[in-house]
Design an enzyme around this catalytic site. Sequence first.
Site, PDB file in Angstrom:
ATOM      1  CG  ASP A 176      -1.808   1.234   1.267  1.00  8.39           C
ATOM      2  OD1 ASP A 176      -2.672   1.373   0.383  1.00  8.39           O
ATOM      3  OD2 ASP A 176      -1.614   2.076   2.171  1.00  8.39           O
TER       4      ASP A 176
ATOM      5  CG  ASP B 284      -1.285   3.524   5.635  1.00  4.29           C
ATOM      6  OD1 ASP B 284      -2.271   3.897   4.980  1.00  4.29           O
ATOM      7  OD2 ASP B 284      -0.491   4.326   6.182  1.00  4.29           O
TER       8      ASP B 284
ATOM      9  CD  GLU C 284      -5.513   0.878  -4.062  1.00  5.60           C
ATOM     10  OE1 GLU C 284      -6.722   1.123  -4.042  1.00  5.60           O
ATOM     11  OE2 GLU C 284      -4.744   1.116  -3.108  1.00  5.60           O
TER      12      GLU C 284
END
Length: 417
Positions: A191, A356, A275
């Site tokens: 992340d 996170d 992501e």
Amino acid sequence: MHLRYSYRIYPTASQRPVLARTFGCARVVFNDALAARKEARKGGLPYPRSTDLQKLVITEAKKTAERAWLASVGVDPLIQSLRDLDTAYRNFFESVSGRRADRPVGLPRFKSKRDARQSLRFTRNGFRIRSNGKLYLAKIGDVRVKWSRALPADPSSVTVVLDAAGRYHASFVVDVEPDHLPEVDAEIGIDLGLTTYAVLSDGSVIHNPRFLRKAEKKLKAAQRELARKAKGSKNRAKARRKVAKAHAKVADTRRDWLHKQAIGIIRENQAVYLEDLNVHGLGRGRLAKSVHDAGWSAFRRLLEEKAARYGRHIGIVPRAYPSSQLCSACGHRDGPKPLAVREWACSACGVLHDRDLNAARNILAAGRADRLNAPGGPARPGVAIPRRARPVERGTHLGDLPRTGVRAAGAGGIPVL
């Protein structure tokens, strides 16, 4: 696979004017060819072929008084400049037709001698690496190279680059075989952020170095000094190079750090999941400076390149996936939360999550699920892959509708492929 190795080169005082002349000739050939294609399109003429352009803007142009100085440089960089124009047009056509998946690409534009970056390319006929380590360039001579590492194979081409800081680099393209690392069992979800650069699903944290923020004081001083110089003066040119060197130092430091972080992650994990962030959109908001300083796109590109070279897997989770809203323990979707909320408790199971770390674990789970359900594999683990059904014979007796674009239906209403 093709790799690029870049080295610093140091041309002599007599070689720099020759390089500058070669930069200019390659730029003029590119602009002349682009103008010829624009004129052909405006006049409704066929698209000029590369061979016709080469004859027009190089061979025939050398015989004219206006372009006779093209003969003073090697012909190889001039031909490669035309190939760069062909590549630019090909990228544009593939972009407008939808065959190019990246961001839209516009038409080629004219080059300027005031561009911050000048480059020219030599193929095998235009360069040679001497036994003494010097790089021979056609009609330029032997150039000293700072060899920081050995080339793994004979290069197929070399690009000479002059950057805004006045530094010369030679970028070699070599063809090597992938060097797959031994397989490991570890997989990781990442992340990315700004407060901390990255949080990994195993709990590791990579802190954000903020290279641009740390060098901001020196950069502001250099830019103020540049603003006080008279336009067109030699002192302004010196001040501009000083600013460019300060920016180049920040970019080089960031690039080196990103390489080290990427190779460390690739070596330790068999699969890495990220992501798909909208970096282009975030780079236009109020956090634009911090987003550009982080270099998320460069980090993702380096991970993908090193994964392809070392036999690792990179998975990209869609940006619509709510990684910050799902509970990684029970899967309950708890809804959106403002960025100020760094910890939250799941309303279903009561587990306390770090924002996170929870997102990184969700990215890992989503990436694994997508990899297991990839095309060609079973829909669920442990389920055998069914055999493909034989296609139904196509024909008018199946009810094809002419000029409608509707395909005939096979058994069970499945369209015939």
